[in-house]
Design a protein around this motif. Sequence first.
Motif, PDB file in Angstrom:
ATOM      1  N   THR A 193       0.823  -1.204   0.000  1.00 20.68           N
ATOM      2  CA  THR A 193       0.000   0.000   0.000  1.00 20.68           C
ATOM      3  C   THR A 193       0.858   1.255   0.000  1.00 20.68           C
ATOM      4  O   THR A 193       0.586   2.206  -0.737  1.00 20.68           O
ATOM      5  CB  THR A 193      -0.932   0.002   1.228  1.00 20.68           C
ATOM      6  OG1 THR A 193      -1.714  -1.187   1.207  1.00 20.68           O
ATOM      7  CG2 THR A 193      -1.842   1.207   1.223  1.00 20.68           C
ATOM      8  N   GLY A 194       1.916   1.255   0.812  1.00 17.71           N
ATOM      9  CA  GLY A 194       2.817   2.407   0.844  1.00 17.71           C
ATOM     10  C   GLY A 194       3.533   2.612  -0.475  1.00 17.71           C
ATOM     11  O   GLY A 194       3.707   3.748  -0.936  1.00 17.71           O
ATOM     12  N   ALA A 195       3.965   1.523  -1.109  1.00 16.22           N
ATOM     13  CA  ALA A 195       4.645   1.632  -2.394  1.00 16.22           C
ATOM     14  C   ALA A 195       3.704   2.167  -3.472  1.00 16.22           C
ATOM     15  O   ALA A 195       4.067   3.039  -4.263  1.00 16.22           O
ATOM     16  CB  ALA A 195       5.211   0.278  -2.813  1.00 16.22           C
ATOM     17  N   ALA A 196       2.484   1.647  -3.502  1.00 11.06           N
ATOM     18  CA  ALA A 196       1.525   2.095  -4.516  1.00 11.06           C
ATOM     19  C   ALA A 196       1.168   3.564  -4.323  1.00 11.06           C
ATOM     20  O   ALA A 196       1.100   4.327  -5.298  1.00 11.06           O
ATOM     21  CB  ALA A 196       0.267   1.237  -4.451  1.00 11.06           C
ATOM     22  N   ALA A 197       0.957   3.968  -3.081  1.00 11.79           N
ATOM     23  CA  ALA A 197       0.617   5.377  -2.821  1.00 11.79           C
ATOM     24  C   ALA A 197       1.788   6.290  -3.163  1.00 11.79           C
ATOM     25  O   ALA A 197       1.602   7.349  -3.776  1.00 11.79           O
ATOM     26  CB  ALA A 197       0.214   5.551  -1.363  1.00 11.79           C
ATOM     27  N   GLY A 198       2.989   5.893  -2.772  1.00 12.79           N
ATOM     28  CA  GLY A 198       4.165   6.719  -3.049  1.00 12.79           C
ATOM     29  C   GLY A 198       4.434   6.854  -4.532  1.00 12.79           C
ATOM     30  O   GLY A 198       4.736   7.957  -5.020  1.00 12.79           O
ATOM     31  N   LEU A 199       4.346   5.758  -5.263  1.00 12.93           N
ATOM     32  CA  LEU A 199       4.570   5.827  -6.705  1.00 12.93           C
ATOM     33  C   LEU A 199       3.479   6.635  -7.402  1.00 12.93           C
ATOM     34  O   LEU A 199       3.756   7.403  -8.321  1.00 12.93           O
ATOM     35  CB  LEU A 199       4.658   4.421  -7.304  1.00 12.93           C
ATOM     36  CG  LEU A 199       5.936   3.657  -7.001  1.00 12.93           C
ATOM     37  CD1 LEU A 199       5.809   2.217  -7.481  1.00 12.93           C
ATOM     38  CD2 LEU A 199       7.131   4.316  -7.645  1.00 12.93           C
TER      39      LEU A 199
END
Length: 102
Positions: free
Chosen positions: A42-48
């Motif tokens: 979730t953090g990776a998807a939001a950050g990207l």
Amino acid sequence: MAYILLIVWLTISHMKSGSPIDSGLAYFEFYSDKVILFLLSTGAAAGLGVTVESNRVEGDDITPDMKIFLDIANASASLLFLGSISSFISSIISSLNLPKKS
């Protein structure tokens, strides 16, 4: 950090006792790996998503310093994505350790 300390403590206590892994600890480790995997993904998807959309904005709103910041944020989100892939592989390996139901 608390999760890592808990797993380290459980592993050390398990090694000291010398007993085989019971089903409760195995399932706890397996499902906690799943929770960490979902948090990383979730953090990776939001950050990207944020960095890609922010880089698309054109005009005078983005300064060179903001561009550098967004590039660094994109790099860290990419590393977080690689961490989620590693956690996924670890989760598959952990599933092999689960006790077989008879």
